[in-house]
Design a protein around this motif. Structure first.
Motif, PDB file in Angstrom:
ATOM      1  N   ILE A  91       7.840 -34.853  10.433  1.00  0.00           N
ATOM      2  CA  ILE A  91       6.510 -34.921   9.818  1.00  0.00           C
ATOM      3  C   ILE A  91       6.509 -34.186   8.485  1.00  0.00           C
ATOM      4  O   ILE A  91       5.973 -34.682   7.480  1.00  0.00           O
ATOM      5  CB  ILE A  91       5.448 -34.334  10.770  1.00  0.00           C
ATOM      6  N   GLN A  92       7.099 -32.989   8.453  1.00  0.00           N
ATOM      7  CA  GLN A  92       7.128 -32.219   7.205  1.00  0.00           C
ATOM      8  C   GLN A  92       7.931 -32.933   6.124  1.00  0.00           C
ATOM      9  O   GLN A  92       7.551 -32.927   4.943  1.00  0.00           O
ATOM     10  CB  GLN A  92       7.714 -30.827   7.469  1.00  0.00           C
ATOM     11  N   ASN A  93       9.015 -33.576   6.506  1.00  0.00           N
ATOM     12  CA  ASN A  93       9.793 -34.354   5.535  1.00  0.00           C
ATOM     13  C   ASN A  93       9.010 -35.563   5.042  1.00  0.00           C
ATOM     14  O   ASN A  93       9.103 -35.936   3.861  1.00  0.00           O
ATOM     15  CB  ASN A  93      11.118 -34.795   6.150  1.00  0.00           C
ATOM     16  N   ALA A  94       8.242 -36.179   5.944  1.00  0.00           N
ATOM     17  CA  ALA A  94       7.392 -37.307   5.548  1.00  0.00           C
ATOM     18  C   ALA A  94       6.353 -36.855   4.525  1.00  0.00           C
ATOM     19  O   ALA A  94       6.083 -37.551   3.541  1.00  0.00           O
ATOM     20  CB  ALA A  94       6.708 -37.902   6.779  1.00  0.00           C
ATOM     21  N   ILE A  95       5.787 -35.666   4.746  1.00  0.00           N
ATOM     22  CA  ILE A  95       4.804 -35.121   3.807  1.00  0.00           C
ATOM     23  C   ILE A  95       5.437 -34.851   2.456  1.00  0.00           C
ATOM     24  O   ILE A  95       4.856 -35.145   1.399  1.00  0.00           O
ATOM     25  CB  ILE A  95       4.175 -33.837   4.395  1.00  0.00           C
ATOM     26  N   ARG A  96       6.661 -34.302   2.466  1.00  0.00           N
ATOM     27  CA  ARG A  96       7.347 -34.034   1.198  1.00  0.00           C
ATOM     28  C   ARG A  96       7.608 -35.323   0.411  1.00  0.00           C
ATOM     29  O   ARG A  96       7.418 -35.377  -0.809  1.00  0.00           O
ATOM     30  CB  ARG A  96       8.667 -33.288   1.460  1.00  0.00           C
ATOM     31  N   GLU A  97       8.045 -36.365   1.123  1.00  0.00           N
ATOM     32  CA  GLU A  97       8.282 -37.644   0.447  1.00  0.00           C
ATOM     33  C   GLU A  97       6.974 -38.240  -0.065  1.00  0.00           C
ATOM     34  O   GLU A  97       6.935 -38.834  -1.156  1.00  0.00           O
ATOM     35  CB  GLU A  97       8.972 -38.623   1.404  1.00  0.00           C
ATOM     36  N   PHE A  98       5.917 -38.091   0.695  1.00  0.00           N
ATOM     37  CA  PHE A  98       4.601 -38.577   0.270  1.00  0.00           C
ATOM     38  C   PHE A  98       4.178 -37.884  -1.023  1.00  0.00           C
ATOM     39  O   PHE A  98       3.713 -38.536  -1.970  1.00  0.00           O
ATOM     40  CB  PHE A  98       3.580 -38.316   1.378  1.00  0.00           C
ATOM     41  N   PHE A  99       4.346 -36.566  -1.072  1.00  0.00           N
ATOM     42  CA  PHE A  99       3.994 -35.813  -2.277  1.00  0.00           C
ATOM     43  C   PHE A  99       4.864 -36.250  -3.458  1.00  0.00           C
ATOM     44  O   PHE A  99       4.376 -36.402  -4.578  1.00  0.00           O
ATOM     45  CB  PHE A  99       4.162 -34.314  -2.031  1.00  0.00           C
ATOM     46  N   ARG A 100       6.149 -36.436  -3.193  1.00  0.00           N
ATOM     47  CA  ARG A 100       7.062 -36.810  -4.273  1.00  0.00           C
ATOM     48  C   ARG A 100       6.633 -38.134  -4.913  1.00  0.00           C
ATOM     49  O   ARG A 100       6.739 -38.318  -6.130  1.00  0.00           O
ATOM     50  CB  ARG A 100       8.485 -36.907  -3.735  1.00  0.00           C
ATOM     51  N   ASP A 101       6.148 -39.055  -4.090  1.00  0.00           N
ATOM     52  CA  ASP A 101       5.763 -40.378  -4.594  1.00  0.00           C
ATOM     53  C   ASP A 101       4.355 -40.410  -5.192  1.00  0.00           C
ATOM     54  O   ASP A 101       4.081 -41.238  -6.071  1.00  0.00           O
ATOM     55  CB  ASP A 101       5.841 -41.412  -3.469  1.00  0.00           C
ATOM     56  N   ASN A 102       3.463 -39.542  -4.706  1.00  0.00           N
ATOM     57  CA  ASN A 102       2.052 -39.693  -5.063  1.00  0.00           C
ATOM     58  C   ASN A 102       1.447 -38.562  -5.885  1.00  0.00           C
ATOM     59  O   ASN A 102       0.404 -38.763  -6.513  1.00  0.00           O
ATOM     60  CB  ASN A 102       1.220 -39.863  -3.779  1.00  0.00           C
ATOM     61  N   PHE A 103       2.069 -37.409  -5.882  1.00  0.00           N
ATOM     62  CA  PHE A 103       1.529 -36.277  -6.651  1.00  0.00           C
ATOM     63  C   PHE A 103       2.376 -36.093  -7.904  1.00  0.00           C
ATOM     64  O   PHE A 103       3.470 -35.530  -7.860  1.00  0.00           O
ATOM     65  CB  PHE A 103       1.537 -35.008  -5.796  1.00  0.00           C
ATOM     66  N   VAL A 121      -5.262 -33.397   6.387  1.00  0.00           N
ATOM     67  CA  VAL A 121      -5.485 -34.583   5.552  1.00  0.00           C
ATOM     68  C   VAL A 121      -4.182 -35.039   4.906  1.00  0.00           C
ATOM     69  O   VAL A 121      -3.939 -36.242   4.755  1.00  0.00           O
ATOM     70  CB  VAL A 121      -6.581 -34.323   4.483  1.00  0.00           C
ATOM     71  N   ILE A 122      -3.314 -34.089   4.544  1.00  0.00           N
ATOM     72  CA  ILE A 122      -2.009 -34.466   3.978  1.00  0.00           C
ATOM     73  C   ILE A 122      -1.172 -35.190   5.027  1.00  0.00           C
ATOM     74  O   ILE A 122      -0.546 -36.220   4.754  1.00  0.00           O
ATOM     75  CB  ILE A 122      -1.260 -33.211   3.474  1.00  0.00           C
ATOM     76  N   GLU A 123      -1.147 -34.649   6.236  1.00  0.00           N
ATOM     77  CA  GLU A 123      -0.376 -35.279   7.309  1.00  0.00           C
ATOM     78  C   GLU A 123      -0.921 -36.668   7.607  1.00  0.00           C
ATOM     79  O   GLU A 123      -0.155 -37.633   7.777  1.00  0.00           O
ATOM     80  CB  GLU A 123      -0.432 -34.406   8.565  1.00  0.00           C
ATOM     81  N   THR A 124      -2.240 -36.788   7.649  1.00  0.00           N
ATOM     82  CA  THR A 124      -2.866 -38.089   7.922  1.00  0.00           C
ATOM     83  C   THR A 124      -2.496 -39.109   6.851  1.00  0.00           C
ATOM     84  O   THR A 124      -2.130 -40.252   7.161  1.00  0.00           O
ATOM     85  CB  THR A 124      -4.399 -37.935   7.974  1.00  0.00           C
ATOM     86  N   ALA A 125      -2.578 -38.701   5.590  1.00  0.00           N
ATOM     87  CA  ALA A 125      -2.258 -39.606   4.487  1.00  0.00           C
ATOM     88  C   ALA A 125      -0.791 -40.023   4.530  1.00  0.00           C
ATOM     89  O   ALA A 125      -0.460 -41.204   4.335  1.00  0.00           O
ATOM     90  CB  ALA A 125      -2.585 -38.934   3.160  1.00  0.00           C
ATOM     91  N   ALA A 126       0.110 -39.053   4.786  1.00  0.00           N
ATOM     92  CA  ALA A 126       1.541 -39.350   4.787  1.00  0.00           C
ATOM     93  C   ALA A 126       1.916 -40.278   5.935  1.00  0.00           C
ATOM     94  O   ALA A 126       2.627 -41.280   5.735  1.00  0.00           O
ATOM     95  CB  ALA A 126       2.339 -38.050   4.871  1.00  0.00           C
ATOM     96  N   LEU A 127       1.439 -39.985   7.132  1.00  0.00           N
ATOM     97  CA  LEU A 127       1.813 -40.796   8.291  1.00  0.00           C
ATOM     98  C   LEU A 127       1.116 -42.142   8.283  1.00  0.00           C
ATOM     99  O   LEU A 127       1.710 -43.164   8.670  1.00  0.00           O
ATOM    100  CB  LEU A 127       1.512 -40.030   9.582  1.00  0.00           C
ATOM    101  N   SER A 128      -0.128 -42.187   7.831  1.00  0.00           N
ATOM    102  CA  SER A 128      -0.828 -43.473   7.719  1.00  0.00           C
ATOM    103  C   SER A 128      -0.157 -44.356   6.686  1.00  0.00           C
ATOM    104  O   SER A 128      -0.202 -45.591   6.780  1.00  0.00           O
ATOM    105  CB  SER A 128      -2.300 -43.252   7.323  1.00  0.00           C
ATOM    106  N   GLY A 129       0.468 -43.743   5.695  1.00  0.00           N
ATOM    107  CA  GLY A 129       1.147 -44.500   4.650  1.00  0.00           C
ATOM    108  C   GLY A 129       2.556 -44.917   5.003  1.00  0.00           C
ATOM    109  O   GLY A 129       3.282 -45.436   4.136  1.00  0.00           O
ATOM    110  N   GLY A 130       2.985 -44.676   6.236  1.00  0.00           N
ATOM    111  CA  GLY A 130       4.300 -45.134   6.680  1.00  0.00           C
ATOM    112  C   GLY A 130       5.447 -44.226   6.324  1.00  0.00           C
ATOM    113  O   GLY A 130       6.622 -44.607   6.482  1.00  0.00           O
ATOM    114  N   TYR A 131       5.158 -43.014   5.878  1.00  0.00           N
ATOM    115  CA  TYR A 131       6.237 -42.129   5.434  1.00  0.00           C
ATOM    116  C   TYR A 131       7.031 -41.532   6.597  1.00  0.00           C
ATOM    117  O   TYR A 131       8.110 -40.983   6.384  1.00  0.00           O
ATOM    118  CB  TYR A 131       5.682 -41.015   4.543  1.00  0.00           C
TER     119      TYR A 131
END
Length: 571
Positions: free
Chosen positions: A125-137, A363-373
């Motif tokens: 999950i934490q890695n998914a969040i990091r990838e989500f941030f890398r792509d979107n922030f 909210v970060i976890e929700t966004a990352a996991l909902s986005g398929g990360y």
């Protein structure tokens, strides 16, 4: 009596968590036989292995990509000298050994153990969040020269303060009254102040605004030269301050601090962009709050540093929907971790900040996991390799750690054989000479190096020895910076160090005396002995385990591929 390692393949049951897994001799033997027979077939074709395959361990391939991953991780943590001498072939040995241990963990069914899967799931999950941030922030980090100049002018002008430090508010008020009645601040500082500046009548060095302690600079910034303010809560007591001088920012210093200022402004931009990004996520994924649960958390604010606070429940505190939520217990642990690094923050503010962070985390976890990360390729790749390392760790925990037992006789034997290892650090009697300015410090340093008398120089320059007297206390070098420690350890009795800048003044030390540290008793050295013996026993058992595994496995090394790949690296 046979050990667990001796009979690892014959033990009838291994207790894993709340589950008993029965592992028969035939199950493991069949697995070993399969690996061995299959590997024999591979061995016949070993000359046809591609260069990218470095080894085959019971049909599992170890490739250059596996080596690269561990090599990069190790290389980033090595010192420059070690990078030039390290034998990188040892990394291949580690990969082979880890693969053998991971395979045995699979045979024992440890890949379904919650102690492995739960932490891996959270890491994923934490890695998914990091990838989500890398792509979107992706904040705009361009910093204009105008912004740098504005920050420089606002934070790099200089002020000189005169201060008196006191232990309590009542004393500070009394001194303030005397000053306002016309008492000499220089004389009062020398008489009653508790900080190092008392020897200079409380007069501090001319400092950049940004380098002055926040409590003092915020008050001093409002003063005109000559004005007094206080009492100010400062460090562990109170201070009275007077602004002696204010000097505008010097453009000569601009280039010197330009890069530092740019990094500060970039960090401020990141923080601002992060707040905006978080608000946008909350707009897409609104997080609801169970006010009953959060009120219960707030009511426990005075227990924030106790185990009671972190106990918590599984009742939901924040939620987006039925899938994404955060229980009371997790929120409390977030707040507790924040408190550990901000112990002086009022409990109410800690609770408020912690609840805000918990909501943002959800909210970060929700966004990352909902986005398929969760199934992002980089996340999956990391998860795959984390499974291997997790299996190795759990296998060692199950098989080797229970075998590490210490006996009193072993303790005593190790202690007696390594007695010098349990000696405390060497102790010194030191005289600390505090010198207010660089010019004087360098003059004193030069005079001492030419053989001048230490005490004569103290009188000549009207200096103070903070740890002087007939018998300075014995101290170790632990509190001192490494560069001072290294120099002290080379000095003979009566010799002095060079001058060291401490940030506000200069320091020269003289060695009055030194003595070896005392040898700890066996009880005092208990933990140190345990750590050393643990490493010894662990290595013995691990080597024994690997020997058994290798005798019952096939490990094929692709010599040509290894030579081509590692030929340029230190052997």
């Amino acid at each position: 009596m046979p050990t667990m390692i001796d009979t690892w393949f014959a033990r009838p049951a291994a207790k894993l968590g709340n589950t008993i897994r029965h592992i028969s001799f035939m199950t493991v033997l069949s697995a070993i036989s399969f690996f061995f027979i299959s590997s024999v077939a591979s061995a016949a074709n070993k000359n046809n292995l591609p260069d990218s395959v470095l080894a085959v361990v019971n049909q599992d391939l170890i490739c250059t990509s596996d080596f690269d991953r561990i090599f990069i991780s190790l290389h980033n943590t090595q010192s420059a000298s070690l990078k030039g001498t390290f034998d990188y072939h040892k990394l291949l040995d580690k990969l082979v050994n880890d693969r053998l241990l991971a395979q045995e963990a699979l045979v024992l069914g440890l890949d379904t153990d919650k102690r492995l899967l739960d932490p891996l799931h959270q890491d994923r999950i934490q890695n998914a969040i990091r990838e989500f941030f890398r792509d979107n922030f992706k904040p705009d980090l361009n910093i204009s020269q105008e912004a740098v100049a504005e920050y420089f002018n606002a934070n790099y002008y200089k002020m000189r303060l005169r201060t008196i430090s006191l232990a309590d508010s009542a004393s500070a008020v009394g001194i303030l009254d005397k000053l306002r009645s016309g008492a000499d601040m220089d004389g009062l500082a020398r008489e009653v102040s508790l900080d190092m500046y008392r020897y200079r009548g409380g007069l501090q060095n001319l400092k950049y605004y940004a380098d002055i302690e926040i409590e003092l600079r915020d008050r001093a910034a409002r003063l005109a030269p000559g004005e007094i303010d206080g009492p100010v809560s400062f460090r562990t007591g109170f201070a009275i301050l007077r602004l002696e001088d204010r000097v505008p920012a010097d453009t000569v210093d601009f280039e010197k601090y330009k890069i530092i200022i740019e990094s500060v402004l970039k960090q401020l931009k990141i923080e601002s962009a992060s707040a905006i990004f978080m608000d946008s996520l909350l707009g897409v994924y609104p997080i609801s709050e169970n006010k009953k649960v959060t009120a219960s958390i707030s009511a426990d604010s005075l227990r924030i540093f106790t185990q009671y606070f972190t106990a918590g429940t599984e009742e939901i505190a924040f939620y987006y929907d039925d899938v994404y939520s955060m229980p009371d217990k997790k929120v409390r642990n977030i707040i507790s971790r924040m408190a550990m690094t901000a112990a002086e923050t009022p409990p109410g503010l800690l609770i408020s900040n912690g609840l805000k962070k918990a909501k943002e985390d959800l909210v970060i976890e929700t966004a990352a996991l909902s986005g398929g990360y969760f199934d992002n390729p980089a996340v999956l790749d990391n998860y795959k390799h984390s499974i291997d390392s997790g299996l190795v760790e759990l296998y060692l925990q199950e098989t080797i750690l229970p075998e590490i037992i210490f006996k009193r006789a072993e303790f005593e034997a190790y202690y007696n054989e390594h007695i010098e290892e349990f000696r405390d650090p060497r102790e010194y009697r030191l005289e600390e000479l505090i010198i207010p300015d660089e010019t004087t410090a360098l003059e004193v340093e030069r005079s001492l190096s030419e053989g001048a008398d230490f005490d004569f120089l103290v009188k000549r320059y009207n200096l103070e020895i903070l740890t002087g007297g007939d018998t300075p206390r014995w101290v170790t070098m632990a509190p001192y910076p490494e560069k001072i420690k290294e120099e002290i350890e080379t000095l003979k009795i009566g010799k002095t160090t060079r001058a060291f800048f401490t940030g506000e003044s200069w320091l020269i030390l003289r060695v009055r005396d030194s003595r070896p540290g005392k040898i700890k008793s066996i009880d005092e050295a208990d933990m140190q002995i345990r750590q050393a013996m643990f490493q010894i026993k662990f290595k013995e058992l691990l080597d024994k385990t690997l020997k058994i595994l290798k005798e019952n496995s096939s490990v094929i090394l692709n010599s040509e591929g290894i030579e081509k790949y590692l030929g340029g690296k230190q052997k």
